[in-house]
Write a protein that holds these residues in place. Structure first.
Motif, PDB file in Angstrom:
ATOM      1  N   GLU A  20     -23.765  24.173   4.499  1.00  0.00           N
ATOM      2  CA  GLU A  20     -25.215  24.015   4.518  1.00  0.00           C
ATOM      3  C   GLU A  20     -25.637  22.590   4.860  1.00  0.00           C
ATOM      4  N   VAL A  21     -24.801  21.613   4.516  1.00  0.00           N
ATOM      5  CA  VAL A  21     -25.179  20.206   4.715  1.00  0.00           C
ATOM      6  C   VAL A  21     -24.066  19.474   5.463  1.00  0.00           C
ATOM      7  N   ASN A  22     -24.462  18.451   6.183  1.00  0.00           N
ATOM      8  CA  ASN A  22     -23.531  17.522   6.809  1.00  0.00           C
ATOM      9  C   ASN A  22     -23.568  16.207   6.052  1.00  0.00           C
ATOM     10  N   SER A  23     -22.457  15.520   6.020  1.00  0.00           N
ATOM     11  CA  SER A  23     -22.380  14.264   5.284  1.00  0.00           C
ATOM     12  C   SER A  23     -21.930  13.136   6.198  1.00  0.00           C
ATOM     13  N   GLN A  24     -22.095  11.898   5.698  1.00  0.00           N
ATOM     14  CA  GLN A  24     -21.734  10.686   6.439  1.00  0.00           C
ATOM     15  C   GLN A  24     -20.709   9.901   5.626  1.00  0.00           C
ATOM     16  N   LEU A  25     -19.854   9.145   6.352  1.00  0.00           N
ATOM     17  CA  LEU A  25     -18.797   8.383   5.679  1.00  0.00           C
ATOM     18  C   LEU A  25     -18.585   7.054   6.393  1.00  0.00           C
ATOM     19  N   ALA A  26     -18.449   5.990   5.612  1.00  0.00           N
ATOM     20  CA  ALA A  26     -18.046   4.683   6.129  1.00  0.00           C
ATOM     21  C   ALA A  26     -17.042   4.102   5.148  1.00  0.00           C
ATOM     22  N   THR A  27     -15.917   3.606   5.659  1.00  0.00           N
ATOM     23  CA  THR A  27     -14.866   3.133   4.765  1.00  0.00           C
ATOM     24  C   THR A  27     -14.133   1.931   5.347  1.00  0.00           C
ATOM     25  N   THR A  28     -13.602   1.120   4.455  1.00  0.00           N
ATOM     26  CA  THR A  28     -12.696   0.025   4.799  1.00  0.00           C
ATOM     27  C   THR A  28     -11.334   0.360   4.192  1.00  0.00           C
ATOM     28  N   PHE A  29     -10.293   0.311   5.004  1.00  0.00           N
ATOM     29  CA  PHE A  29      -8.995   0.812   4.543  1.00  0.00           C
ATOM     30  C   PHE A  29      -7.874  -0.136   4.945  1.00  0.00           C
ATOM     31  N   ASN A  30      -6.748   0.054   4.271  1.00  0.00           N
ATOM     32  CA  ASN A  30      -5.526  -0.694   4.577  1.00  0.00           C
ATOM     33  C   ASN A  30      -4.349   0.236   4.354  1.00  0.00           C
ATOM     34  N   LEU A  31      -3.665   0.587   5.429  1.00  0.00           N
ATOM     35  CA  LEU A  31      -2.526   1.511   5.356  1.00  0.00           C
ATOM     36  C   LEU A  31      -1.237   0.720   5.545  1.00  0.00           C
ATOM     37  N   ALA A  32      -0.325   0.842   4.605  1.00  0.00           N
ATOM     38  CA  ALA A  32       0.985   0.181   4.696  1.00  0.00           C
ATOM     39  C   ALA A  32       1.935   0.837   3.715  1.00  0.00           C
ATOM     40  N   HIS A  33       3.224   0.862   4.066  1.00  0.00           N
ATOM     41  CA  HIS A  33       4.281   1.372   3.182  1.00  0.00           C
ATOM     42  C   HIS A  33       3.992   2.810   2.728  1.00  0.00           C
ATOM     43  N   SER A  34       3.526   3.628   3.662  1.00  0.00           N
ATOM     44  CA  SER A  34       3.286   5.054   3.426  1.00  0.00           C
ATOM     45  C   SER A  34       2.172   5.324   2.419  1.00  0.00           C
ATOM     46  N   GLN A  35       1.284   4.360   2.251  1.00  0.00           N
ATOM     47  CA  GLN A  35       0.136   4.594   1.387  1.00  0.00           C
ATOM     48  C   GLN A  35      -1.099   3.955   2.013  1.00  0.00           C
ATOM     49  N   ALA A  36      -2.238   4.582   1.781  1.00  0.00           N
ATOM     50  CA  ALA A  36      -3.503   4.068   2.293  1.00  0.00           C
ATOM     51  C   ALA A  36      -4.391   3.705   1.115  1.00  0.00           C
ATOM     52  N   LEU A  37      -4.830   2.438   1.109  1.00  0.00           N
ATOM     53  CA  LEU A  37      -5.746   1.960   0.076  1.00  0.00           C
ATOM     54  C   LEU A  37      -7.143   1.859   0.687  1.00  0.00           C
TER      55      LEU A  37
ATOM     56  N   PRO B 272       9.387  -4.484  13.292  1.00  0.00           N
ATOM     57  CA  PRO B 272      10.692  -3.983  13.726  1.00  0.00           C
ATOM     58  C   PRO B 272      11.506  -3.479  12.553  1.00  0.00           C
ATOM     59  N   GLY B 273      12.521  -2.709  12.864  1.00  0.00           N
ATOM     60  CA  GLY B 273      13.396  -2.184  11.814  1.00  0.00           C
ATOM     61  C   GLY B 273      13.765  -0.746  12.088  1.00  0.00           C
ATOM     62  N   HIS B 274      14.923  -0.358  11.631  1.00  0.00           N
ATOM     63  CA  HIS B 274      15.449   0.979  11.892  1.00  0.00           C
ATOM     64  C   HIS B 274      15.040   1.942  10.779  1.00  0.00           C
ATOM     65  N   VAL B 275      13.730   2.074  10.610  1.00  0.00           N
ATOM     66  CA  VAL B 275      13.182   3.008   9.630  1.00  0.00           C
ATOM     67  C   VAL B 275      12.098   3.829  10.310  1.00  0.00           C
ATOM     68  N   ARG B 276      11.627   4.868   9.630  1.00  0.00           N
ATOM     69  CA  ARG B 276      10.618   5.746  10.186  1.00  0.00           C
ATOM     70  C   ARG B 276       9.334   4.976  10.483  1.00  0.00           C
ATOM     71  N   VAL B 277       8.682   5.365  11.572  1.00  0.00           N
ATOM     72  CA  VAL B 277       7.426   4.724  11.941  1.00  0.00           C
ATOM     73  C   VAL B 277       6.389   4.908  10.844  1.00  0.00           C
ATOM     74  N   ALA B 278       6.310   6.114  10.266  1.00  0.00           N
ATOM     75  CA  ALA B 278       5.322   6.376   9.228  1.00  0.00           C
ATOM     76  C   ALA B 278       5.548   5.506   7.993  1.00  0.00           C
ATOM     77  N   THR B 279       6.782   5.063   7.775  1.00  0.00           N
ATOM     78  CA  THR B 279       7.092   4.222   6.622  1.00  0.00           C
ATOM     79  C   THR B 279       6.698   2.771   6.855  1.00  0.00           C
ATOM     80  N   LYS B 280       6.858   2.274   8.071  1.00  0.00           N
ATOM     81  CA  LYS B 280       6.622   0.862   8.320  1.00  0.00           C
ATOM     82  C   LYS B 280       5.278   0.556   8.992  1.00  0.00           C
ATOM     83  N   ILE B 281       4.532   1.568   9.414  1.00  0.00           N
ATOM     84  CA  ILE B 281       3.285   1.329  10.114  1.00  0.00           C
ATOM     85  C   ILE B 281       2.274   0.655   9.186  1.00  0.00           C
TER      86      ILE B 281
END
Length: 603
Positions: free
Chosen positions: A470-487, A415-424
């Protein structure tokens, strides 16, 4: 005078008298006097009748209003004023109608109160208050019981429902019996059943406020402001039909609901049955900081006032986050449980489509006083598109990647009166296959890398400059998004001939990213080039080979907006953590595209 003259004079006098009597005016005649007397008698009689009605109709109407409401709600009734007009039948107006929790003469002592102490209050709190009401009936209708009322108009009503335990305590006397003559189950005793003295076909209400008090002392009550409410088919046993119009404050929009309400649960009003269908139109998501779009919703709900089951659907053709401002169509179907005692909603499940991406979610939406809602969801994307997710959350255009994607994550929007993208907050795992890049330059670099890594250097020049995939690639990742940044604590990226392990960070507000790690190739260094370069590299093949790979090198992939830079990482940079990389990016100003980052180009 002789006899003849005397006789003539007398005859003349009689003739004049008869003529006067024959010419008497009409209002002097007897029949008019009788008519006038009759009219006066009727007027006097009517006056007496009106006076009688004025003297007796008020108490009759008051008694019937009070008896009806007392019988229906099992509580005493208070009425400040009742006025009656006889110009058009019997017109009744009342003000200051209150239905208190308990009898004014009855107070409930606390656990340590003195039996001889004075009562704490003689005016209990009302759970129903009406500022003004009016209706019309006839003389004939007033003489019959119950009195039939076509329409009752109500302006300014408050329905304030406390927690069930408080309502039960206030209505029970010390012997456990209901203070209004009912038993502990809320039903009237047979000997005290009161026949309804009024019946109404329709009750038209304006400016209604429904307050559902919460049992949690740390939460404010739920308040619903209803502009108009029409009740029809009013029946004590079967309940009534309602039609309501109200404005939802956030997201702001118009709600129309219609269904059935009741019968009224005397001892536990919050457990009164309620069902209906709703339409939510012109819901402006821009009234919630950080998101945008115009939403509409339709659905059905059923249950009791304090706990409803809701099945519905939403349609938002232009849903967006302000961090990207890329509108995408969003459609959802949901099954939810709404607990009005706390203001919390359980979603189980939400079935959504973000353009071509299928999203499943379930969890809780908890109300937090003065701050909004705390949202915690388990999110699954069984079948989605990477470009949909990237376009929603990134400013880059076109999207960096295009690929089928699957995702498992936990979503938290505090909760909080800030932008969703900032607090998500979003953390989980994501995998994508058959990846192609939206930027042709990036795709060419990946294609050239793949050709060299496979030991096909003669094809790398064409593959790296034709602006085709010419080529297709594959991706697998573990992530943590908070405070407008994704680690990204782990990024496993594969192309034919190469396996890349990275960690990195993405700053959403600045649209900047930096990934570092190592690349392993199938081919040896001497196999990645042609001619004399191949001969020169043969002596170092043994030193660069590792764990069965033809070569392992530290690399760095970084950029800003549309620019991506791929090259060898400086000494020590490849082993940094995602948090360390994010810290470095925040401390340094965003460099120009031509000089960012300080990486050596791959050869």
């Amino acid at each position: 005078m002789d006899a003849t003259e005397s006789t003539g004079t007398a005859g003349s006098s009689n003739t004049s008298g008869n003529k006067t009597a024959g010419t008497r005016r009409w209002w002097q005649r007897a029949w008019f006097k009788w008519l006038l007397g009759s009219i006066l008698l009727v007027v006097i009689t009517l006056g007496i009748g009106v006076e009688y009605v004025l003297q007796h109709a008020g108490p009759i109407v008051r008694k019937r209003v009070v008896d009806t409401l007392s019988a229906r709600f099992h509580t005493p009734v208070e009425l400040d004023q009742l006025d009656i007009s006889l110009f058009k039948g019997i017109e009744v107006e009342g003000t200051g109608l209150r239905l208190p929790f308990g009898s004014p003469a009855h107070t409930i002592p606390g656990p340590e109160s003195d039996a001889n102490a004075a009562p704490q209050s003689s005016t209990p709190r009302a759970f129903i208050k009406v500022d003004h009401f009016s209706f019309r009936t006839t003389f004939k209708g007033l003489l019959h019981e119950p009195t039939q009322i076509g329409r009752i108009q109500v302006d300014g009503m408050v329905l304030d429902l406390p927690p069930g335990s408080e309502r039960g305590q206030l209505f029970r006397n010390s012997d456990g019996r209901n203070s209004s003559g009912g038993n502990s189950s809320g039903q009237l005793e047979p000997k005290s059943r009161v026949k309804l003295a009024f019946t109404a076909e329709e009750i038209d209400c304006r400016n209604v406020k429904l307050i559902l008090e919460t049992s949690n002392p740390n939460k404010d009550p739920m308040v619903f402001d209803i502009q108009s409410l029409t009740l029809t088919n009013v029946d004590q046993q079967a309940g009534m039909h309602y039609d309501a119009q109200l404005t939802n404050p956030k997201p702001r929009g118009d709600i129309h609901a219609a269904g059935h309400f009741g019968p009224w649960n005397v001892d536990a009003p919050r457990e009164t049955p309620l069902d209906g269908d709703y339409q939510f139109r012109h819901a402006d998501l821009n009234t919630i900081k950080g998101i945008g779009g115009m939403m509409s919703s339709d659905g059905h709900f059923a249950g009791v006032l304090e706990k409803l089951t809701v099945d519905g659907a939403t349609d938002t053709p232009d849903f967006s986050l302000d961090i990207s401002n890329h509108p995408l169509p969003l459609r959802t179907k949901f099954h939810a449980f709404v607990d009005a005692t706390s203001g919390d909603t359980q979603l189980d499940p939400v079935d959504a489509w973000l353009r071509n991406t299928h999203i499943l979610a379930k969890g809780m939406v908890a109300k937090v006083d003065h701050l909004g809602h705390d949202i915690a969801l388990d999110v699954t994307v069984p079948s989605g598109r990477m470009e949909d997710l990237l376009e929603l959350g990134m400013k880059s255009e076109p999207p960096v990647m295009r690929a089928p994607v699957t995702l498992r994550a936990k979503l938290h929007i505090p909760p909080g009166h800030v932008r969703v993208a900032t607090k998500i907050e979003l953390s989980g795992t994501l995998s994508a296959r058959s990846i192609t890049f939206g930027n042709p330059k990036v795709q060419d670099k990946i294609d050239g890398l793949s050709m060299r890594a496979q030991g096909r250097p003669e094809e790398s020049r064409d593959a790296g400059s034709d602006r085709k995939a010419e080529v297709n690639s594959q991706l697998a990742t573990t992530f943590n998004l908070a405070h407008s940044q994704a680690l990204f604590s782990s990024v496993h990226y594969q192309v034919p001939g190469a396996d890349i392990q990275l960690v990195g960070a993405y700053l959403m507000d600045h649209d900047r990213y930096d990934f570092r790690g190592h690349v392993k190739t199938d081919a040896k260094p001497s196999q990645m080039v042609t001619g004399w370069k191949s001969l020169l590299l043969k002596p170092v093949d043994h030193f660069l080979a590792k764990d069965g790979a033809g070569m392992e090198l530290p690399i760095e992939i970084s950029g800003e907006k549309k620019d991506m830079h791929f090259g060898l990482a400086h000494h020590g940079r490849a082993d940094a953590s995602a948090a360390d990389i994010a810290g470095e990016m925040k401390q340094q100003p965003a460099p120009a595209a031509s000089s960012y980052p300080p990486a050596r180009p791959a050869r």
